[in-house]
Design a protein around this motif. Structure first.
Motif, short mmCIF file in Angstrom:
data_model
loop_
_atom_site.label_atom_id
_atom_site.label_comp_id
_atom_site.label_asym_id
_atom_site.label_seq_id
_atom_site.Cartn_x
_atom_site.Cartn_y
_atom_site.Cartn_z
N GLN A 66 0.83 -1.20 0.00
CA GLN A 66 0.00 0.00 0.00
C GLN A 66 0.86 1.26 0.00
OE1 GLN A 66 -4.04 -1.84 1.17
NE2 GLN A 66 -3.67 0.31 1.37
N ALA A 67 0.23 2.34 -0.37
CA ALA A 67 0.92 3.63 -0.38
C ALA A 67 1.40 3.98 1.02
CB ALA A 67 -0.01 4.72 -0.91
N ARG A 87 6.60 8.72 -10.63
CA ARG A 87 5.23 8.38 -11.01
C ARG A 87 4.85 9.26 -12.20
NH1 ARG A 87 0.50 10.77 -9.67
NH2 ARG A 87 1.50 12.05 -8.06
N ASP A 143 2.82 8.79 -2.04
CA ASP A 143 1.67 9.48 -1.46
C ASP A 143 0.32 9.14 -2.05
OD1 ASP A 143 2.19 10.63 -3.90
OD2 ASP A 143 2.43 12.67 -3.14
N ARG A 144 0.28 8.25 -3.06
CA ARG A 144 -1.02 7.90 -3.62
C ARG A 144 -0.93 6.58 -4.38
NH1 ARG A 144 -2.57 12.74 -7.34
NH2 ARG A 144 -1.77 13.81 -5.50
N PRO A 145 -2.06 5.90 -4.56
CA PRO A 145 -2.04 4.66 -5.33
C PRO A 145 -1.82 4.95 -6.81
CG PRO A 145 -4.28 5.24 -4.72
CD PRO A 145 -3.40 6.19 -4.00
N ASP A 146 -0.95 4.18 -7.43
CA ASP A 146 -0.65 4.37 -8.85
C ASP A 146 0.45 3.38 -9.23
OD1 ASP A 146 -0.64 5.33 -11.43
OD2 ASP A 146 -0.45 7.44 -10.85
N GLY A 168 -4.14 2.05 -2.65
CA GLY A 168 -4.52 2.88 -1.53
C GLY A 168 -5.38 2.12 -0.56
N PRO A 169 -5.77 2.74 0.54
CA PRO A 169 -5.37 4.10 0.95
C PRO A 169 -3.97 4.13 1.52
CG PRO A 169 -6.72 3.10 2.63
CD PRO A 169 -6.70 2.11 1.49
N VAL A 170 -3.46 5.33 1.78
CA VAL A 170 -2.13 5.47 2.35
C VAL A 170 -2.10 4.87 3.75
CG1 VAL A 170 -0.38 7.12 3.12
CG2 VAL A 170 -1.64 7.54 1.00
#
Length: 297
Positions: A66-67, A87, A143-146, A168-170
């Motif tokens: 996860q983030a 990213r 800092d974010r899902p990607d 995510g979530p972080v």
């Protein structure tokens, strides 16, 4: 835009590339996939080990997480481990980045156009760089899902990508401990501590509005001044004779991001520099004054 200067003796490999081209851009991707979330207060920090050799880049560690904070270790054998963690925007790819950096290196009237295209479409999260025979450690906050991309920055630009997919979530993981802070500002100046421990971890923060920056710490002779360093960078005939053994670097970091990297260096006087090319002129930031003399104790 400055023309290529002669490589400087005694400097880190990527710094030599930057000075020689006077328009080099250092970019690193790191990509990860995720598993189901652990409880936020108990989540273990993922750890990735990046081994750089003549045969390429080998990444070991979890490929799904996860983030949040992630630990990175770069191991360089006979090949410099100049790594980046990035990213991309949805309409931009690793091949696009390679193309834009190649055009940036080539110079000419469209060089700045391609440099700025790369900056606009890429977020840089920092990564530990290692000279041949060295091992370095760092911590980056995803800092974010990607999808993130981890790649080596070679003599001719980005190579050897590894894609990771972060969901995510972080997750609330503990931030890496640090013993000093270095801050990059929009006006191509350094802030933060000017006295650093010879062994510890630096929290590197980019507070610029637009341009990425990276840290390059170079041991120099006692009494070396900021002006001497800047003048030497801008003089193709200067051989940087005041350089001494001992250096450390990071990957590039976008505005609003923070990265923590560990190091162990000889005590003494150091030049703190950034050689990311300026988005308006193409000149390395250090050539434009982004140099600070600091002390390691």
């Amino acid at each position: 835009m400055l023309k290529a200067g002669a490589p400087k003796r005694g400097l880190p490999t990527r710094l030599v590339i930057a000075v020689a081209s006077m328009i080099a851009a250092s970019l690193v991707p790191l990509s990860a996939t995720t598993t189901s979330a652990a409880p936020a207060d108990r989540a273990a920090t993922p750890s990735l080990r990046v081994v750089v050799s003549k045969s390429g880049v080998d990444v070991t560690g979890p490929t799904r997480f996860q983030a949040g904070w992630v630990r990175l270790t770069t191991v360089a054998h006979k090949t410099p481990g100049s790594m980046e963690l990035v990213r991309f925007r949805r309409d931009y790819t690793f091949k696009d980045l390679q193309f834009d950096i190649a055009k940036t290196f080539a110079g000419g009237k469209n060089a700045l156009k391609h440099l700025n295209r790369a900056i606009r479409h890429t977020k840089f999260y920092g990564a530990p760089a290692a000279d041949p025979g060295k091992v370095t450690h760092g911590g980056a906050f995803l800092d974010r899902p990607d999808t993130y991309v981890l790649f080596q920055f070679g003599d001719n630009g980005p190579i050897n990508p590894t894609r990771l997919h972060v969901r995510g979530p972080v997750v609330k993981r503990a931030a890496p401990e640090s013993t000093a802070t270095v801050v990059a500002h929009e006006d191509r100046r350094w802030g933060g501590d000017d006295v650093l421990p010879a062994q510890g971890a630096i929290r590197f923060v980019n507070r610029a509005d637009y341009s990425p920056h990276f840290v390059s710490l170079q041991h120099v002779a006692k009494g070396t001044t900021r002006k001497e360093v800047i003048d030497c960078i801008n003089d193709p005939a200067c051989t940087f004779d005041f350089a001494r053994a001992g250096s450390a670097e990071t990957g590039s970091l976008s505005p609003g991001k923070a990265f923590t990297f560990g190091y162990s260096l000889p005590r003494g006087t150091y030049a703190l520099m950034c050689f990311f090319p300026d988005p308006e002129t193409g000149m390395p930031h250090a050539a434009m004054g982004m140099v600070r003399i600091v002390t390691l104790k």
